[in-house]
Design a protein around this motif. Structure first.
Motif, PDB file in Angstrom:
ATOM      1  N   GLY A 110       0.811  -1.210   0.000  1.00 35.82           N
ATOM      2  CA  GLY A 110       0.000   0.000   0.000  1.00 35.82           C
ATOM      3  C   GLY A 110       0.846   1.264   0.000  1.00 35.82           C
ATOM      4  N   ASP A 111       1.985   1.229   0.703  1.00 37.21           N
ATOM      5  CA  ASP A 111       2.862   2.406   0.735  1.00 37.21           C
ATOM      6  C   ASP A 111       3.404   2.719  -0.660  1.00 37.21           C
ATOM      7  OD1 ASP A 111       2.430   2.375   3.444  1.00 37.21           O
ATOM      8  OD2 ASP A 111       4.312   1.366   3.917  1.00 37.21           O
ATOM      9  N   LEU A 112       3.882   1.691  -1.356  1.00 33.45           N
ATOM     10  CA  LEU A 112       4.410   1.901  -2.699  1.00 33.45           C
ATOM     11  C   LEU A 112       3.300   2.225  -3.691  1.00 33.45           C
ATOM     12  CD1 LEU A 112       7.098  -0.939  -2.855  1.00 33.45           C
ATOM     13  CD2 LEU A 112       7.413   1.479  -2.329  1.00 33.45           C
ATOM     14  N   ALA A 113       2.095   1.700  -3.437  1.00 38.27           N
ATOM     15  CA  ALA A 113       0.964   2.039  -4.295  1.00 38.27           C
ATOM     16  C   ALA A 113       0.640   3.523  -4.203  1.00 38.27           C
ATOM     17  CB  ALA A 113      -0.247   1.201  -3.912  1.00 38.27           C
ATOM     18  N   LEU A 114       0.807   4.116  -3.030  1.00 42.16           N
ATOM     19  CA  LEU A 114       0.608   5.558  -2.871  1.00 42.16           C
ATOM     20  C   LEU A 114       1.560   6.333  -3.779  1.00 42.16           C
ATOM     21  CD1 LEU A 114      -0.425   8.139  -1.527  1.00 42.16           C
ATOM     22  CD2 LEU A 114       1.161   7.694   0.358  1.00 42.16           C
ATOM     23  N   LEU A 115       2.835   5.951  -3.796  1.00 37.20           N
ATOM     24  CA  LEU A 115       3.808   6.633  -4.653  1.00 37.20           C
ATOM     25  C   LEU A 115       3.459   6.446  -6.119  1.00 37.20           C
ATOM     26  CD1 LEU A 115       7.154   5.760  -2.820  1.00 37.20           C
ATOM     27  CD2 LEU A 115       5.475   7.546  -2.336  1.00 37.20           C
ATOM     28  N   LEU A 116       2.975   5.254  -6.462  1.00 35.91           N
ATOM     29  CA  LEU A 116       2.566   4.992  -7.838  1.00 35.91           C
ATOM     30  C   LEU A 116       1.366   5.857  -8.217  1.00 35.91           C
ATOM     31  CD1 LEU A 116       3.696   2.996  -9.948  1.00 35.91           C
ATOM     32  CD2 LEU A 116       1.819   1.464  -9.381  1.00 35.91           C
ATOM     33  N   GLY A 117       0.457   6.062  -7.273  1.00 34.69           N
ATOM     34  CA  GLY A 117      -0.686   6.929  -7.525  1.00 34.69           C
ATOM     35  C   GLY A 117      -0.271   8.377  -7.752  1.00 34.69           C
ATOM     36  N   LEU A 118       0.709   8.853  -7.001  1.00 32.23           N
ATOM     37  CA  LEU A 118       1.215  10.210  -7.215  1.00 32.23           C
ATOM     38  C   LEU A 118       1.840  10.360  -8.595  1.00 32.23           C
ATOM     39  CD1 LEU A 118       2.845  10.906  -3.715  1.00 32.23           C
ATOM     40  CD2 LEU A 118       0.732  11.891  -4.623  1.00 32.23           C
ATOM     41  N   ALA A 119       2.588   9.337  -9.013  1.00 32.74           N
ATOM     42  CA  ALA A 119       3.165   9.365 -10.362  1.00 32.74           C
ATOM     43  C   ALA A 119       2.067   9.350 -11.421  1.00 32.74           C
ATOM     44  CB  ALA A 119       4.106   8.176 -10.549  1.00 32.74           C
ATOM     45  N   GLY A 120       1.005   8.576 -11.175  1.00 38.03           N
ATOM     46  CA  GLY A 120      -0.100   8.542 -12.117  1.00 38.03           C
ATOM     47  C   GLY A 120      -0.798   9.887 -12.240  1.00 38.03           C
ATOM     48  N   LEU A 121      -1.009  10.579 -11.126  1.00 33.39           N
ATOM     49  CA  LEU A 121      -1.604  11.910 -11.175  1.00 33.39           C
ATOM     50  C   LEU A 121      -0.733  12.881 -11.955  1.00 33.39           C
ATOM     51  CD1 LEU A 121      -3.121  12.604  -7.635  1.00 33.39           C
ATOM     52  CD2 LEU A 121      -4.315  12.259  -9.795  1.00 33.39           C
ATOM     53  N   CYS A 122       0.569  12.800 -11.765  1.00 36.55           N
ATOM     54  CA  CYS A 122       1.497  13.683 -12.478  1.00 36.55           C
ATOM     55  C   CYS A 122       1.400  13.455 -13.984  1.00 36.55           C
ATOM     56  CB  CYS A 122       2.921  13.449 -11.982  1.00 36.55           C
ATOM     57  SG  CYS A 122       4.177  14.458 -12.804  1.00 36.55           S
ATOM     58  N   ALA A 123       1.388  12.183 -14.399  1.00 34.44           N
ATOM     59  CA  ALA A 123       1.298  11.875 -15.822  1.00 34.44           C
ATOM     60  C   ALA A 123      -0.057  12.264 -16.393  1.00 34.44           C
ATOM     61  CB  ALA A 123       1.576  10.392 -16.047  1.00 34.44           C
ATOM     62  N   LEU A 124      -1.126  12.031 -15.644  1.00 35.93           N
ATOM     63  CA  LEU A 124      -2.475  12.307 -16.138  1.00 35.93           C
ATOM     64  C   LEU A 124      -2.714  13.799 -16.310  1.00 35.93           C
ATOM     65  CD1 LEU A 124      -5.234  10.999 -16.830  1.00 35.93           C
ATOM     66  CD2 LEU A 124      -5.855  11.310 -14.422  1.00 35.93           C
ATOM     67  N   LEU A 125      -2.216  14.610 -15.374  1.00 38.83           N
ATOM     68  CA  LEU A 125      -2.493  16.044 -15.406  1.00 38.83           C
ATOM     69  C   LEU A 125      -1.472  16.834 -16.200  1.00 38.83           C
ATOM     70  CD1 LEU A 125      -3.480  16.540 -11.665  1.00 38.83           C
ATOM     71  CD2 LEU A 125      -5.021  16.347 -13.617  1.00 38.83           C
ATOM     72  N   ALA A 126      -0.217  16.367 -16.233  1.00 40.66           N
ATOM     73  CA  ALA A 126       0.842  17.163 -16.855  1.00 40.66           C
ATOM     74  C   ALA A 126       1.542  16.474 -18.012  1.00 40.66           C
ATOM     75  CB  ALA A 126       1.881  17.554 -15.800  1.00 40.66           C
ATOM     76  N   GLY A 127       1.311  15.172 -18.234  1.00 42.95           N
ATOM     77  CA  GLY A 127       1.884  14.516 -19.393  1.00 42.95           C
ATOM     78  C   GLY A 127       3.144  13.716 -19.087  1.00 42.95           C
ATOM     79  N   ARG A 128       3.581  12.965 -20.110  1.00 43.33           N
ATOM     80  CA  ARG A 128       4.752  12.096 -19.970  1.00 43.33           C
ATOM     81  C   ARG A 128       6.024  12.886 -19.660  1.00 43.33           C
ATOM     82  NH1 ARG A 128       4.721   6.862 -22.246  1.00 43.33           N
ATOM     83  NH2 ARG A 128       2.689   6.235 -23.076  1.00 43.33           N
ATOM     84  N   GLU A 129       6.194  14.005 -20.346  1.00 38.63           N
ATOM     85  CA  GLU A 129       7.424  14.772 -20.150  1.00 38.63           C
ATOM     86  C   GLU A 129       7.523  15.306 -18.727  1.00 38.63           C
ATOM     87  OE1 GLU A 129       9.783  18.610 -22.086  1.00 38.63           O
ATOM     88  OE2 GLU A 129       8.100  17.690 -23.162  1.00 38.63           O
ATOM     89  N   ALA A 130       6.390  15.705 -18.170  1.00 37.93           N
ATOM     90  CA  ALA A 130       6.399  16.175 -16.781  1.00 37.93           C
ATOM     91  C   ALA A 130       6.742  15.034 -15.827  1.00 37.93           C
ATOM     92  CB  ALA A 130       5.046  16.781 -16.422  1.00 37.93           C
ATOM     93  N   LEU A 131       6.223  13.844 -16.110  1.00 39.17           N
ATOM     94  CA  LEU A 131       6.554  12.701 -15.261  1.00 39.17           C
ATOM     95  C   LEU A 131       8.046  12.399 -15.325  1.00 39.17           C
ATOM     96  CD1 LEU A 131       5.651  10.403 -13.429  1.00 39.17           C
ATOM     97  CD2 LEU A 131       5.156   9.044 -15.465  1.00 39.17           C
ATOM     98  N   ARG A 132       8.619  12.545 -16.525  1.00 38.86           N
ATOM     99  CA  ARG A 132      10.061  12.338 -16.658  1.00 38.86           C
ATOM    100  C   ARG A 132      10.841  13.434 -15.929  1.00 38.86           C
ATOM    101  NH1 ARG A 132      10.105  12.590 -21.687  1.00 38.86           N
ATOM    102  NH2 ARG A 132       9.524  10.415 -22.033  1.00 38.86           N
ATOM    103  N   ARG A 133      10.344  14.666 -16.025  1.00 39.98           N
ATOM    104  CA  ARG A 133      11.025  15.790 -15.383  1.00 39.98           C
ATOM    105  C   ARG A 133      10.991  15.677 -13.856  1.00 39.98           C
ATOM    106  NH1 ARG A 133      11.437  21.326 -16.534  1.00 39.98           N
ATOM    107  NH2 ARG A 133      11.832  20.678 -18.671  1.00 39.98           N
ATOM    108  N   TYR A 134       9.850  15.300 -13.305  1.00 41.71           N
ATOM    109  CA  TYR A 134       9.683  15.230 -11.856  1.00 41.71           C
ATOM    110  C   TYR A 134       9.831  13.812 -11.316  1.00 41.71           C
ATOM    111  CZ  TYR A 134       7.795  19.914 -12.515  1.00 41.71           C
ATOM    112  OH  TYR A 134       7.638  21.235 -12.844  1.00 41.71           O
ATOM    113  N   GLY A 135      10.362  12.924 -12.127  1.00 38.84           N
ATOM    114  CA  GLY A 135      10.480  11.532 -11.717  1.00 38.84           C
ATOM    115  C   GLY A 135      11.355  11.328 -10.498  1.00 38.84           C
ATOM    116  N   PHE A 136      12.478  12.059 -10.437  1.00 40.90           N
ATOM    117  CA  PHE A 136      13.366  11.879  -9.285  1.00 40.90           C
ATOM    118  C   PHE A 136      12.702  12.375  -8.010  1.00 40.90           C
ATOM    119  CE2 PHE A 136      16.580  13.285  -6.263  1.00 40.90           C
ATOM    120  CZ  PHE A 136      17.349  12.148  -6.155  1.00 40.90           C
ATOM    121  N   ALA A 137      12.013  13.512  -8.077  1.00 41.22           N
ATOM    122  CA  ALA A 137      11.340  14.040  -6.889  1.00 41.22           C
ATOM    123  C   ALA A 137      10.294  13.056  -6.378  1.00 41.22           C
ATOM    124  CB  ALA A 137      10.699  15.382  -7.204  1.00 41.22           C
ATOM    125  N   LEU A 138       9.568  12.409  -7.299  1.00 44.08           N
ATOM    126  CA  LEU A 138       8.577  11.415  -6.880  1.00 44.08           C
ATOM    127  C   LEU A 138       9.256  10.152  -6.365  1.00 44.08           C
ATOM    128  CD1 LEU A 138       6.049  11.828  -9.830  1.00 44.08           C
ATOM    129  CD2 LEU A 138       5.666  12.478  -7.449  1.00 44.08           C
TER     130      LEU A 138
END
Length: 322
Positions: free
Chosen positions: A129-157
């Motif tokens: 469940g803990d890792l699923a939370l992080l995966l959900g945050l990554a999913g929100l980033c990709a859904l709202l801001a796109g693939r490039e944003a997920l790549r840009r903010y990937g380390f922070a996540l």
């Protein structure tokens, strides 16, 4: 007769392109998104989705806070989200990213996160469940801001993974061998320095029948969890080659082990003189000193890597213009 000396002017250095000015910080981007009518709906929807994600994973968030407050091995967890926000802000200052191509990826990541959370209802494995939370945050980033944003903010996540407590079984599996290694090395150093020590597993018997037990908390895991997060942050921020960053992260293991061996050895020396000096406040101060010793080792290692990288041309120093 006058002697005139002519000097050849230095060859002009080729002009270099001016560095691009840094972009706006993360908070300014969020404020701008809320101020523009075309983006306001996306910002409000994103905030609502983030709140819903927090409600679904509320039990995990409470577990994080409880473990960080009660378990010294993860006391650094309070700092991890703040550092992650700092990394996200630094990523935002690199400039804008194109918002496209993240709908399918974001939906898939969010669906996987929800399935992971549901799986913990049937099989109560907290880390899923803990890792699923992080995966959900990554999913929100990709859904709202796109693939490039997920790549840009990937380390922070991804850096948020350092706030997740390890399962007890996994922690014990790693800590137990480290206990034995630390006990044997510390006993060897004490014997070599003139203090006879009888090592029986993790129990060290000093002169005068003074016994010192190397507990699980003294295995080095506490230092290792903190140093791994620290070295990952240093490697990310350092403008160095990939091999340099990899070595810095891997250095967390020997640095934490060396600092902990030094702590156990110092405790043995103190207990051979007066066991009371190795208890209470003295023991806490000793731990802080050994943490500083570990940071000094890490700094020394980085300076050595800088020399190697400089000799191999891995560090590009900017030219000085006059």
């Amino acid at each position: 007769m006058a002697l005139i000396s002519a000097t050849t002017p230095d060859r002009a250095a080729p002009p270099t392109a001016p560095a691009a000015p840094p972009g706006p910080p993360l908070w300014a981007l969020l404020r701008d998104a809320c101020a523009r009518p075309g983006r306001r709906a996306t910002a409000v929807g994103g905030a609502a989705c983030l709140g819903l994600l927090g409600a679904v994973f509320w039990a995990n968030l409470r577990h994080f806070a409880y473990v960080w407050a009660t378990d010294g091995n993860y006391s650094h967890g309070f700092l991890v989200p703040l550092m992650s926000l700092y990394f996200a802000n630094e990523a935002a200052r690199r400039g804008p990213v194109s918002v496209r191509g993240g709908a399918w990826l974001g939906t898939a990541l969010l669906a996987t996160a929800m399935l992971g959370k549901l799986a913990t209802v049937l099989v109560p494995v907290g880390i899923v469940g803990d890792l699923a939370l992080l995966l959900g945050l990554a999913g929100l980033c990709a859904l709202l801001a796109g693939r490039e944003a997920l790549r840009r903010y990937g380390f922070a996540l991804g850096f948020l993974a350092f706030m997740v407590p390890l399962p007890v079984h996994l922690y014990t599996t790693i800590a137990s061998p480290l206990q034995g290694v630390v006990s044997r090395i510390a006993a060897a150093i004490l014997n070599a320095t003139g203090i006879p020590v009888l090592a029986e597993g993790n129990l060290l018997t000093l002169p005068g029948d003074v016994r010192m037990f190397v507990a699980e908390a003294c295995s080095g895991m506490r230092q290792l969890t903190g140093f791994l997060a620290l070295t990952a942050a240093v490697a990310y921020l350092a403008p160095r080659p990939s091999w340099y960053r990899a070595v810095v992260v891997l250095a967390a293991v020997p640095v934490a082990l060396t600092a902990n061996v030094a702590r156990v050895t110092l405790t043995g020396w103190i207990m051979s003189y007066d066991p009371r000096l190795a208890l209470g406040t003295f023991h806490t101060v000793e731990g802080l000193l050994m943490m500083g010793f570990g940071l000094a080792l890490l700094s020394l290692g980085c300076k050595g890597l800088d020399l190697i990288a400089g000799a191999t041309g891995g560090i590009k120093h900017p030219e000085v213009t006059r």
